[in-house]
Scaffold this motif. Sequence first.
Motif, PDB file in Angstrom:
ATOM      1  N   VAL A   1      79.877  29.061  51.829  1.00 21.74           N
ATOM      2  CA  VAL A   1      79.858  27.957  52.793  1.00 21.74           C
ATOM      3  C   VAL A   1      79.822  28.529  54.206  1.00 21.74           C
ATOM      4  CG1 VAL A   1      81.076  25.933  53.672  1.00 21.74           C
ATOM      5  CG2 VAL A   1      81.147  26.470  51.225  1.00 21.74           C
ATOM      6  N   LEU A   2      78.830  28.119  54.964  1.00 21.66           N
ATOM      7  CA  LEU A   2      78.662  28.557  56.347  1.00 21.66           C
ATOM      8  C   LEU A   2      79.383  27.573  57.259  1.00 21.66           C
ATOM      9  CD1 LEU A   2      77.004  30.939  57.597  1.00 21.66           C
ATOM     10  CD2 LEU A   2      75.234  29.234  58.125  1.00 21.66           C
ATOM     11  N   ILE A   3      80.206  28.086  58.158  1.00 20.39           N
ATOM     12  CA  ILE A   3      80.946  27.256  59.107  1.00 20.39           C
ATOM     13  C   ILE A   3      80.402  27.511  60.513  1.00 20.39           C
ATOM     14  CG2 ILE A   3      83.201  26.600  60.024  1.00 20.39           C
ATOM     15  CD1 ILE A   3      82.889  26.084  57.016  1.00 20.39           C
ATOM     16  N   VAL A   4      79.960  26.453  61.174  1.00 19.69           N
ATOM     17  CA  VAL A   4      79.346  26.550  62.497  1.00 19.69           C
ATOM     18  C   VAL A   4      80.267  25.888  63.513  1.00 19.69           C
ATOM     19  CG1 VAL A   4      77.330  25.947  63.884  1.00 19.69           C
ATOM     20  CG2 VAL A   4      77.061  26.484  61.448  1.00 19.69           C
ATOM     21  N   SER A   5      80.639  26.637  64.565  1.00 18.38           N
ATOM     22  CA  SER A   5      81.651  26.150  65.499  1.00 18.38           C
ATOM     23  C   SER A   5      81.260  26.280  66.960  1.00 18.38           C
ATOM     24  CB  SER A   5      82.982  26.890  65.258  1.00 18.38           C
ATOM     25  OG  SER A   5      83.414  26.752  63.929  1.00 18.38           O
ATOM     26  N   SER A   6      79.981  26.387  67.271  1.00 16.90           N
ATOM     27  CA  SER A   6      79.549  26.439  68.671  1.00 16.90           C
ATOM     28  C   SER A   6      78.290  25.609  68.850  1.00 16.90           C
ATOM     29  CB  SER A   6      79.287  27.876  69.119  1.00 16.90           C
ATOM     30  OG  SER A   6      78.048  28.350  68.629  1.00 16.90           O
TER      31      SER A   6
ATOM     32  N   HIS B   1      87.580  13.038  69.620  1.00 18.50           N
ATOM     33  CA  HIS B   1      87.916  12.458  68.315  1.00 18.50           C
ATOM     34  C   HIS B   1      86.655  12.011  67.576  1.00 18.50           C
ATOM     35  CE1 HIS B   1      92.111  12.314  69.707  1.00 18.50           C
ATOM     36  NE2 HIS B   1      91.671  11.733  70.806  1.00 18.50           N
ATOM     37  N   PRO B   2      85.761  12.928  67.232  1.00 20.45           N
ATOM     38  CA  PRO B   2      84.614  12.504  66.418  1.00 20.45           C
ATOM     39  C   PRO B   2      85.130  11.941  65.094  1.00 20.45           C
ATOM     40  CG  PRO B   2      84.825  14.908  66.416  1.00 20.45           C
ATOM     41  CD  PRO B   2      85.793  14.390  67.434  1.00 20.45           C
ATOM     42  N   PRO B   3      84.708  10.742  64.702  1.00 14.69           N
ATOM     43  CA  PRO B   3      85.271  10.117  63.491  1.00 14.69           C
ATOM     44  C   PRO B   3      85.158  10.993  62.245  1.00 14.69           C
ATOM     45  CG  PRO B   3      84.017   8.508  64.744  1.00 14.69           C
ATOM     46  CD  PRO B   3      83.772   9.841  65.397  1.00 14.69           C
ATOM     47  N   ILE B   4      84.031  11.711  62.107  1.00 13.89           N
ATOM     48  CA  ILE B   4      83.876  12.669  61.000  1.00 13.89           C
ATOM     49  C   ILE B   4      83.838  14.059  61.627  1.00 13.89           C
ATOM     50  CG2 ILE B   4      82.430  13.375  59.059  1.00 13.89           C
ATOM     51  CD1 ILE B   4      81.411  10.556  58.852  1.00 13.89           C
ATOM     52  N   PRO B   5      84.979  14.734  61.725  1.00 12.15           N
ATOM     53  CA  PRO B   5      85.043  16.002  62.477  1.00 12.15           C
ATOM     54  C   PRO B   5      84.183  17.110  61.883  1.00 12.15           C
ATOM     55  CG  PRO B   5      87.093  15.596  61.302  1.00 12.15           C
ATOM     56  CD  PRO B   5      86.289  14.347  61.181  1.00 12.15           C
ATOM     57  N   LEU B   6      84.092  17.170  60.551  1.00 15.08           N
ATOM     58  CA  LEU B   6      83.175  18.101  59.888  1.00 15.08           C
ATOM     59  C   LEU B   6      81.993  17.269  59.416  1.00 15.08           C
ATOM     60  CD1 LEU B   6      85.680  20.209  57.745  1.00 15.08           C
ATOM     61  CD2 LEU B   6      84.546  20.906  59.857  1.00 15.08           C
ATOM     62  N   LEU B   7      80.853  17.444  60.071  1.00 12.04           N
ATOM     63  CA  LEU B   7      79.700  16.612  59.752  1.00 12.04           C
ATOM     64  C   LEU B   7      79.331  16.729  58.278  1.00 12.04           C
ATOM     65  CD1 LEU B   7      77.423  17.315  62.864  1.00 12.04           C
ATOM     66  CD2 LEU B   7      79.129  15.511  62.551  1.00 12.04           C
ATOM     67  N   VAL B   8      78.700  15.689  57.748  1.00 14.93           N
ATOM     68  CA  VAL B   8      78.286  15.696  56.339  1.00 14.93           C
ATOM     69  C   VAL B   8      77.538  16.998  56.056  1.00 14.93           C
ATOM     70  CG1 VAL B   8      76.963  14.498  54.565  1.00 14.93           C
ATOM     71  CG2 VAL B   8      78.102  13.184  56.375  1.00 14.93           C
ATOM     72  N   PRO B   9      77.944  17.730  55.017  1.00 14.42           N
ATOM     73  CA  PRO B   9      77.403  19.081  54.824  1.00 14.42           C
ATOM     74  C   PRO B   9      75.903  19.118  54.552  1.00 14.42           C
ATOM     75  CG  PRO B   9      78.640  18.379  52.891  1.00 14.42           C
ATOM     76  CD  PRO B   9      78.898  17.367  53.962  1.00 14.42           C
ATOM     77  N   ARG B  10      75.283  20.166  55.030  1.00  6.94           N
ATOM     78  CA  ARG B  10      73.880  20.456  54.746  1.00  6.94           C
ATOM     79  C   ARG B  10      73.814  21.597  53.729  1.00  6.94           C
ATOM     80  NH1 ARG B  10      69.993  19.651  59.663  1.00  6.94           N
ATOM     81  NH2 ARG B  10      70.961  17.944  60.816  1.00  6.94           N
ATOM     82  N   ALA B  11      72.613  21.899  53.300  1.00  7.74           N
ATOM     83  CA  ALA B  11      72.407  23.036  52.397  1.00  7.74           C
ATOM     84  C   ALA B  11      71.129  23.756  52.802  1.00  7.74           C
ATOM     85  CB  ALA B  11      72.322  22.572  50.941  1.00  7.74           C
ATOM     86  N   SER B  12      71.163  25.079  52.766  1.00  6.08           N
ATOM     87  CA  SER B  12      69.982  25.865  53.144  1.00  6.08           C
ATOM     88  C   SER B  12      68.967  25.858  52.013  1.00  6.08           C
ATOM     89  CB  SER B  12      70.394  27.298  53.489  1.00  6.08           C
ATOM     90  OG  SER B  12      71.097  27.897  52.419  1.00  6.08           O
TER      91      SER B  12
ATOM     92  N   TYR C   1      72.246  37.213  61.587  1.00  7.27           N
ATOM     93  CA  TYR C   1      72.815  37.261  60.239  1.00  7.27           C
ATOM     94  C   TYR C   1      71.849  36.624  59.237  1.00  7.27           C
ATOM     95  CZ  TYR C   1      77.182  38.287  62.660  1.00  7.27           C
ATOM     96  OH  TYR C   1      78.155  38.844  63.456  1.00  7.27           O
ATOM     97  N   GLU C   2      71.882  37.128  58.031  1.00 11.11           N
ATOM     98  CA  GLU C   2      71.008  36.624  56.973  1.00 11.11           C
ATOM     99  C   GLU C   2      71.711  35.514  56.200  1.00 11.11           C
ATOM    100  OE1 GLU C   2      68.163  39.168  54.400  1.00 11.11           O
ATOM    101  OE2 GLU C   2      69.967  38.877  53.171  1.00 11.11           O
ATOM    102  N   ILE C   3      71.086  34.349  56.182  1.00 12.10           N
ATOM    103  CA  ILE C   3      71.616  33.204  55.453  1.00 12.10           C
ATOM    104  C   ILE C   3      70.723  32.969  54.237  1.00 12.10           C
ATOM    105  CG2 ILE C   3      72.307  30.787  55.616  1.00 12.10           C
ATOM    106  CD1 ILE C   3      73.707  32.762  57.594  1.00 12.10           C
TER     107      ILE C   3
END
Length: 520
Positions: free
Chosen positions: A86-91, A382-393, A402-404
């Motif tokens: 699982v890739l976590i993106v924070s910027s 306060h984004p209502p869904i703090p972790l956006l609905v997950p995507r998949a590569s 980095y290689e994903i």
Amino acid sequence: MVTLLSLWQPFSFIILIISTIFLILIYKWYSNSMLTAINNRSPPSPPKLPIIGNLHQLGLYPHRSLQTLARRHGPLMLLHLGSVPVLIVSSAELAKQIMKTHDITFSDRPKLTAFDKLLYNCKDVASAPYGEYWRQAKSIGVLHLLSSKRVQSFRVVREEETKSMVENIEKFCLSSSSVNLSQIFTKLTNDVVCRVALGRKYDDGEDGKKFKKLLGDFVELLGTFYVGDYIPQLSWLSFVNGVDAKMKKVAKEFDEFLEKVIDEHVDDYQNRVNGGHDCVGNEDYKDFTDILVHAQMENLLGVAIDRVSIKAIILDMFAAGSDTTSTALEWALTELLRHPKIMHKLQTEIRSIAGSKTFIAEDDLEAMVYLKAVIKETLRLHPPIPLLVPRASRAKVEIDGYEILPGYQVYINAWAIGRDPISWERPEEFDPDRFLRSDVDYKGHDFQLIPFGAGRRGCPGILFAMAENEIALANLVHRFDWGLPGGASVENLDIAETTGLTIHRKFPLVAVPSLYNPLC
């Protein structure tokens, strides 16, 4: 005669099986660890445990835990939740790479049990895998249900339900009673969505109570962690703890409910046809189900749409359009109560524009610049869904050097991005004025503010959600002055969060309204 050996023999067989399974799991974990180590171009990753990987590091509030981990390991992290990378993106910059630069590569959705069981095997727009069906379903939503013209056509619904909310609160002013605003907001958004999607409200009597509970269970289950999605060997736990059975029950009950709704609309359509009414075009059809049923009957969409697809698309309105809007209103008024000077500034703007009016109509909203800034600042913190609905590569790609690899799940931490000091000055402060000095918006072009996501998988209902947020909040702060029960200090207002997909206040927002008279 029962001997100790005869008692031990069945247990020894069970222990042998358990030991074998454990060794297999350890081997798989070790193999995966070696593969990750070999791929030294992987993003930074915190140490993980056998079997569970990094699951233990998520905690009750994953958006907060992941922000802490990102400060240590960087804004692009690779976690292993069980056996799933699982890739976590924070910027903001990396979110832009995912949702714009390489948007098509990350436009798929992971197959999650909750989506599968509750959303008709992912036949809705939000959870459908990337492909032709998703493109067709999204075009139906964007062109026929959530276009600017269509959202505007529901103006009367928003104004009527907001006026009903205001009149309800006015009753509490006579006795200086406190109001449970969390309940008020939930009722408002549910009533709006029901009228827009289904043609009428479902809030009266025993049926109303059943529907309210059903909708609550549905939203709660959508955010439930299903352990088998990440550790397949432990899928049986969801049968033991009752989650699987509850999902099946809620899915069945919602399906039966929607079947009745669609049958009513089909009967109405047939009556129109039999009565000689012109059914060409769909401007006379007032709700989403009307539009979809009519379009199916007349083959107006240009693509085939079956009954299951209609039900799934309608469900998206409840999944994305009710709980998230009530949450945004809840947090907006929470922050205004905590910051009386900002509340006063907002009331001054609204009341000066409204003049002697007691009700704010949608025509009045355009000039309310500070109102829009307050809502933006609320969505930032306060984004209502703090972790956006997950995507998949969908393919191998390079992100930030980095290689994903294909098949990675991707979670974008919109909550952490909204509080990133690289993008925001004094990020922890509630300061709507920052948006008076900035053109940053929430529509998916500015990646430091992405409460609705961005790119192909961005939420198509932004106009719908914001129209309700603006008219509701404007009338709440125009018609009433607000205080806390018992004259409590604003510093004592609890801002603890719930857990789950949508982040509400942990405790209901209760406040005391006093009526504002514009003629005084």
